[in-house]
Design an enzyme around this catalytic site. Structure first.
Site: not given
Ligand code: ADP
Length: 382
Positions: A128, A174
């Protein structure tokens, strides 16, 4: 590498030439148990990780938001016009613009802001990172603007950002976990009422630890498979004449299954109904301080996801089997499936040997080496 909070402040100074007004942090999460129960109006039990996304921020004039992220290495800038039209800000900026949009749509006077974002939540590993980003930005904007938005209303707003602005059809878990979890506790969330209860989860006191293994398995067809599972669950509930599968209890399960002709729907329904009960059983054990006894429930959850819900992949099953063979008290995939992470409940001094056993099993199968870390339940957003 320096601490994630120090990097946020340093990044802010470098990007914007001044110190930030403050820092806001929000954690990633794992779900201890209760998978694919959220959209069936059921129960989930996440806890926050000691991995955080930090927003160092300050106000700026007008309705403009300028955001630097260490992970993307970019600075983006957008104004009210772009925010008010979902889809105009794309990529990672959509998570930030989405929060501004959801706040404005709810009638809040959102302050213009400059933000520097750093994170040690791995992206796309099912921990998340996206909810952590939304929650860090949301708490920063709420505090900077002195907005009247208590913590219990924040998860719904962050979820709207993700559903309507980013366009990802996620449930409320989440964002609730990232915003509302407490140190040393798991968050028992009723996805129908959105009521939460903080359940003591004292791993350390029980001499235990939780190992999180990132399988690195590529998310194969995850979106399509997720949609297909939701459809099966809706079909099952409709056939059984209930608003959602939450309304079927384990006592009613045999009778319910006998009314379903399609074997696949039967398996999907059985997973959801038994998984809801496993969440309730886990909560009861934790309330009674019987932490080590939750192990078999975790493993039973995994078996149900593997055989009935069919959402595991070879890397994930290998990690679970290797952890159990090396002495874990219980192990399961956490998250939506088709990749992501595995949780293993272990004796505090067995975390390394169990992790080594998983790594060895991966090498034997020719899988990419997994990452792992040992965690205790951490606080939510601050
Ligand atoms: P997760 O399970 O990690 O939430 P997702 O695919 O739903 O996976 O979300 C990941 C996406 O969130 C990344 O591809 C990016 O676009 C965004 N993201 C999350 N944290 C950051 C951050 N610190 N900086 C830039 N983008 C981020």
């Amino acid at each position: 590498m320096t601490d994630v909070a120090d990097r946020a402040t340093a990044g802010f100074r470098r990007e914007f030439g001044a110190p930030p007004a403050g820092q806001w942090a929000a954690p990633g999460r794992v779900n201890l148990i209760g998978e694919h129960t959220d959209y069936n109006d059921g129960f989930v039990l996440p806890f926050a990780l000691p991995l955080r996304t930090v927003a160092a921020a300050d106000r700026q004039e007008g309705a403009r938001w300028t955001v630097w992220s260490e992970l993307s290495g970019e600075t983006i800038d957008f104004g009210a016009d772009e925010v008010d039209e979902p889809g105009r800000v794309a990529g990672w900026g959509a998570y930030v613009a989405g929060v501004v949009w959801a706040l404005r749509e709810a009638g809040h006077d959102v302050p213009g802001a400059r933000l520097a974002i750093t994170s040690d939540v791995p992206l796309g590993a099912g921990l998340s990172s996206s909810a952590a980003l939304e929650a860090a930005v949301l708490t920063a904007l709420v505090d900077l603007g002195g907005l009247d938005l208590p913590a219990e209303r924040q998860p719904r707003l962050a979820q709207r950002a993700e559903n309507h602005y980013v366009g990802a059809p996620t449930g409320i878990m989440d964002q609730s976990a990232s915003i509302r979890c407490r140190d040393g506790h798991a968050l028992f969330l009723d996805c129908r009422s959105e009521g939460v209860e903080h359940i003591p989860f004292d791993l350390r006191g029980a001499g235990l630890a939780m190992l999180v293994v990132d399988s690195h398995a590529p998310h194969r067809h995850a979106d399509g498979e997720y949609a297909a599972r939701r459809k099966s669950c809706e079909a099952g509930a409709e056939r059984l004449g209930v608003p959602a599968l939450r309304d079927v209890t384990v006592d009613q399960l045999d009778t319910a299954l006998a009314r379903l002709d399609d074997p696949e729907t039967r398996r999907r329904v059985r997973h959801v109904v038994t998984e809801d009960q496993r969440v309730l059983d886990t909560v009861a054990l934790l309330r009674a301080g019987r932490v080590r006894e939750i192990g078999p429930l975790l493993t039973a959850s995994h078996v149900s996801m593997r055989d009935d819900f069919e959402i595991t992949v070879p890397e994930i099953d290998t990690a679970v089997e290797a952890a159990l063979a090396a002495g874990a008290l219980g192990a399961r995939m956490t998250g939506g499936g088709f990749g992501g992470c595995v949780l293993a409940l272990v004796e505090a001094d067995a975390a390394d040997p169990v992790a080594d056993a998983v790594t060895a099993a991966y090498a034997e199968q020719g899988f990419r080496a997994p990452d792992h870390l040992t965690v205790l339940p951490a606080p939510g957003a601050v």
